[in-house]
Design a protein around this motif. Structure first.
Motif, mmCIF file in Angstrom:
data_model
loop_
_atom_site.group_PDB
_atom_site.id
_atom_site.type_symbol
_atom_site.label_atom_id
_atom_site.label_comp_id
_atom_site.label_asym_id
_atom_site.label_seq_id
_atom_site.Cartn_x
_atom_site.Cartn_y
_atom_site.Cartn_z
ATOM 1 N N GLU A 66 0.834 -1.212 0.000
ATOM 2 C CA GLU A 66 0.000 0.000 0.000
ATOM 3 C C GLU A 66 0.864 1.256 0.000
ATOM 4 N N ALA A 67 1.915 1.249 0.797
ATOM 5 C CA ALA A 67 2.804 2.410 0.863
ATOM 6 C C ALA A 67 3.493 2.638 -0.476
ATOM 7 N N ARG A 68 3.931 1.544 -1.112
ATOM 8 C CA ARG A 68 4.562 1.679 -2.433
ATOM 9 C C ARG A 68 3.572 2.246 -3.443
ATOM 10 N N ALA A 69 2.347 1.719 -3.432
ATOM 11 C CA ALA A 69 1.325 2.196 -4.368
ATOM 12 C C ALA A 69 1.013 3.674 -4.109
ATOM 13 N N ALA A 70 0.874 4.031 -2.831
ATOM 14 C CA ALA A 70 0.598 5.433 -2.496
ATOM 15 C C ALA A 70 1.775 6.319 -2.898
ATOM 16 N N GLY A 71 2.979 5.840 -2.652
ATOM 17 C CA GLY A 71 4.171 6.604 -3.044
ATOM 18 C C GLY A 71 4.250 6.773 -4.550
ATOM 19 N N ALA A 72 3.955 5.712 -5.281
ATOM 20 C CA ALA A 72 3.978 5.792 -6.744
ATOM 21 C C ALA A 72 2.901 6.752 -7.241
ATOM 22 N N LEU A 77 4.815 14.407 -10.529
ATOM 23 C CA LEU A 77 5.455 14.507 -11.841
ATOM 24 C C LEU A 77 4.516 15.156 -12.844
ATOM 25 N N ALA A 78 3.252 14.765 -12.834
ATOM 26 C CA ALA A 78 2.279 15.350 -13.758
ATOM 27 C C ALA A 78 2.129 16.851 -13.505
ATOM 28 N N ALA A 79 2.094 17.229 -12.231
ATOM 29 C CA ALA A 79 1.979 18.653 -11.897
ATOM 30 C C ALA A 79 3.215 19.420 -12.353
ATOM 31 N N ARG A 80 4.386 18.831 -12.139
ATOM 32 C CA ARG A 80 5.633 19.491 -12.577
ATOM 33 C C ARG A 80 5.681 19.614 -14.095
ATOM 34 N N MET A 81 5.249 18.560 -14.777
ATOM 35 C CA MET A 81 5.263 18.593 -16.241
ATOM 36 C C MET A 81 4.285 19.650 -16.761
ATOM 37 N N ALA A 82 3.110 19.739 -16.142
ATOM 38 C CA ALA A 82 2.136 20.754 -16.546
ATOM 39 C C ALA A 82 2.700 22.152 -16.301
ATOM 40 N N GLN A 83 3.329 22.336 -15.151
ATOM 41 C CA GLN A 83 3.931 23.634 -14.835
ATOM 42 C C GLN A 83 5.046 23.958 -15.830
ATOM 43 N N THR A 84 5.842 22.967 -16.169
ATOM 44 C CA THR A 84 6.927 23.173 -17.139
ATOM 45 C C THR A 84 6.356 23.544 -18.501
ATOM 46 N N ARG A 85 5.273 22.855 -18.908
ATOM 47 C CA ARG A 85 4.644 23.193 -20.193
ATOM 48 C C ARG A 85 4.103 24.620 -20.170
ATOM 49 N N ARG A 86 3.460 25.002 -19.053
ATOM 50 C CA ARG A 86 2.937 26.371 -18.947
ATOM 51 C C ARG A 86 4.074 27.395 -19.020
#
Length: 178
Positions: free
Chosen positions: A59-65, A72-81
């Protein structure tokens, strides 16, 4: 009451030894059974603890992933913006520079031998639009500004350059896609 130190009858010692041996054997058997049950319970508890720990780790691994993917998605969106913002800023700077150069080049036409003919064409166009009695003034940047009543037409060379640049929007936009 009888005295506990009283002497046991003859043969009682052998009978007591048998009872004592039987009690001792029963106690040993009970102890061995209790020990087996305790070991079994211990093994069961350890297995259950291992399963619980494995489940918690999974569960911890899944939550961490999931957290990592969301981050990562938020960083990528911010980078695209930020990239888009930078590209738009660069485009705006280039457009402003192109506009400045076009206006400068248009104003420079006032110093050429062809300017007199161009000026007359602009006056004729203004009078066609506003009427023959339109007042015509020379623009300080070249070209003219004409008015008749409340109507006014700016045919100064920089304004004409701006209009030409605006009409060539798709050609100018092509500069950003190359």
């Amino acid at each position: 009451m009888s005295d506990p130190r009283a002497v046991a009858p003859a043969g009682a010692g052998a009978a007591l030894d048998t009872v004592r041996a039987a009690l001792l054997a029963a106690a040993r058997a009970d102890a061995a059974d209790m020990s087996r049950k305790a070991e079994s319970q211990r093994d069961e508890l350890l297995d259950q603890a291992r399963r619980t720990a494995d489940h918690l780790v999974a569960e911890a691994r899944a939550a961490g992933a999931a957290d990592a993917n969301a981050s990562l998605a938020a960083r990528m969106a911010q980078t695209r913006r930020e990239s888009r913002r930078s590209a738009l800023f660069a485009q705006r700077e280039l457009y402003d520079e192109l506009r400045r150069r076009c206006r400068t080049a248009a104003s420079a036409l006032a110093g050429t031998p062809e300017y007199a003919g161009l000026r007359q064409l602009l006056i004729d166009a203004a009078r066609r639009q506003l009427g023959a009695g339109a007042a015509v003034e020379e623009s300080p940047d070249g070209g003219i500004v004409a008015s008749a009543g409340s109507e006014r037409i700016d045919l100064s060379l920089p304004v004409l350059a701006d209009r030409a640049l605006a009409r060539s929007g798709s050609e100018v936009a092509g500069l950003w896609t190359r």
